[in-house]
Design a protein around this motif. Structure first.
Motif, PDB file in Angstrom:
ATOM      1  N   PRO A 235       4.670   2.949   4.213  1.00 60.86           N
ATOM      2  CA  PRO A 235       4.223   2.717   2.832  1.00 60.86           C
ATOM      3  C   PRO A 235       5.252   1.884   2.065  1.00 60.86           C
ATOM      4  CG  PRO A 235       3.867   4.996   3.459  1.00 60.86           C
ATOM      5  CD  PRO A 235       4.644   4.370   4.568  1.00 60.86           C
TER       6      PRO A 235
ATOM      7  N   GLU B 170       0.276   3.659   1.827  1.00 61.33           N
ATOM      8  CA  GLU B 170       0.093   4.232   3.153  1.00 61.33           C
ATOM      9  C   GLU B 170       0.535   3.214   4.201  1.00 61.33           C
ATOM     10  OE1 GLU B 170      -4.622   3.014   3.647  1.00 61.33           O
ATOM     11  OE2 GLU B 170      -4.077   5.019   2.933  1.00 61.33           O
ATOM     12  N   ALA B 171       0.871   3.696   5.393  1.00 61.45           N
ATOM     13  CA  ALA B 171       1.335   2.816   6.465  1.00 61.45           C
ATOM     14  C   ALA B 171       0.229   1.857   6.901  1.00 61.45           C
ATOM     15  CB  ALA B 171       1.811   3.652   7.648  1.00 61.45           C
ATOM     16  N   LYS B 172       0.619   0.651   7.313  1.00 60.80           N
ATOM     17  CA  LYS B 172      -0.326  -0.339   7.803  1.00 60.80           C
ATOM     18  C   LYS B 172       0.180  -0.950   9.103  1.00 60.80           C
ATOM     19  CE  LYS B 172      -3.464  -0.205   4.568  1.00 60.80           C
ATOM     20  NZ  LYS B 172      -4.871   0.130   4.852  1.00 60.80           N
TER      21      LYS B 172
ATOM     22  N   ASN C 161       0.830  -1.207   0.000  1.00 62.49           N
ATOM     23  CA  ASN C 161       0.000   0.000   0.000  1.00 62.49           C
ATOM     24  C   ASN C 161       0.866   1.259   0.000  1.00 62.49           C
ATOM     25  OD1 ASN C 161      -2.866  -1.107   0.541  1.00 62.49           O
ATOM     26  ND2 ASN C 161      -1.627  -2.121   2.112  1.00 62.49           N
TER      27      ASN C 161
END
Length: 348
Positions: free
Chosen positions: A336, A308-310, A306
């Motif tokens: 990310p 974005e951070a997860k 992704n």
């Protein structure tokens, strides 16, 4: 990603950019400037530094329990067929059946019809249109000895010479699947049918799923229906079946269904067969976990695809971060396109 799925080397095409020709602007480690002061060179060097930390991983195995059949000769024959729809979407279909395992951290081998089947517990064969001599018998033996086979619409239709099997589709798979396919309905893009799950089906699936593009109209022989079509002239006909054959089971998915169906269907098979997962944690969308092992240590690769951070909950598992040497446990934050490579003791 390459190492997580079994590669022992990472190589680049190409080392130095060509000065002329069609690919003179193709990416390369060394550009036309001829020195190392570039973004690409720095990033390749970073990968090299990481690979030095992964020496313990080299030579270990992925050891999947699942294999997906992707066969080039089958693809060529299917694309040449002037029936059904112009765009067969063979590669896309294979990816749709691969993704539920990828998203739940279940390792998968991608093999062709010539490979050995016996080492796996689950074989998935999307659109196995062409079946070469002996393959149908080998798939039947795989199921008879306790394996689970999943086959989809447009399977078992022609032999190695692209000649139709006589006596009914799916040709040499008819006995192991326990069905006879009468015809394939090719829908317009805007047309939708529905696959309706039957009450008390063995997988415990509920509700309806959208079906479209290609729908096989079939008859049960020794198989049992798990779902039926809801609309059109084949309303009430089986849309998902299972056949007990020897010590194993063979499933037939009669239509091209929405991704939600693949996720739910294969999720139930993962649970039923207790397939090995890299992490027991529930993974966020766009995050996968893959595993290699030497039998003593597991190397778990958690990859965030992704932008974005997860956040990933390791669900009680812990191990050593191979990049930093620190112990990781609890919840980890992946930036990310970030990753974690964790070494842990292999499960007994």
């Amino acid at each position: 990603q390459a190492v997580a799925h079994g590669a022992d080397t990472v190589q680049y095409f190409q080392w130095r950019k060509s000065r002329g020709g069609e690919e003179k602007f193709h990416g390369a480690v060394v550009g036309h400037a001829g020195h190392e002061h570039t973004r690409v060179f720095r990033e390749v060097a970073e990968v090299g530094a990481l690979l030095q930390k992964l020496d313990p991983v080299v030579g270990t195995s992925v050891e999947p329990e699942v294999a997906l059949l992707f066969d080039w000769e089958n693809r060529w024959a299917l694309e040449e067929a002037r029936g059904f729809r112009k765009e067969k979407k063979y590669e896309e279909t294979c990816q749709q059946h691969y993704y539920p395992f990828w998203s739940q951290g279940v390792p998968v081998d991608v093999i062709n019809e010539d490979c050995a089947f016996s080492r796996y517990r689950l074989l998935v064969a999307p659109m196995l249109y062409m079946i070469r001599p002996g393959v149908g018998e080998r798939l039947s033996q795989f199921v008879a000895k306790g394996g689970t086979l999943v086959v989809t619409y447009c399977s078992g239709m022609v032999d190695e010479n692209d000649l139709c099997f006589l006596g009914g589709f799916p040709g040499p798979l008819r006995e192991v699947l326990g069905i006879w396919v009468e015809e394939t309905d090719a829908l317009y893009d805007a047309d939708i049918n529905y696959l309706a799950m039957l009450e008390d089906n063995v997988l415990g699936l509920r509700g309806e799923y959208k079906a479209g593009e290609l729908c096989d109209v079939l008859h049960l022989e020794s198989a049992k229906a798990l779902a039926v079509y809801k609309e059109d002239y084949y309303a009430g006909y089986p849309a998902l079946t299972v056949n007990r054959y020897g010590q194993g089971e063979a499933y037939y998915i009669a239509s091209r269904n929405e991704d939600r169906f693949q996720h739910d269907f294969y999720g139930r098979l993962i649970e039923k067969l207790k397939l090995k997962r890299a992490l027991q944690a529930e993974l966020p969308a766009g995050v996968t976990a893959q595993m290699r092992t030497d039998g003593v240590r597991d190397f778990v690769f958690v990859l965030n695809f992704n932008g974005e951070a997860k956040e990933v909950n390791l669900a009680g598992e812990s191990g050593k971060n191979l990049w930093t040497g620190e112990t990781v446990r609890g919840t980890v934050q992946l930036p990310p396109y970030g990753w974690l490579i964790m070494e842990r003791l292999a499960a007994k």
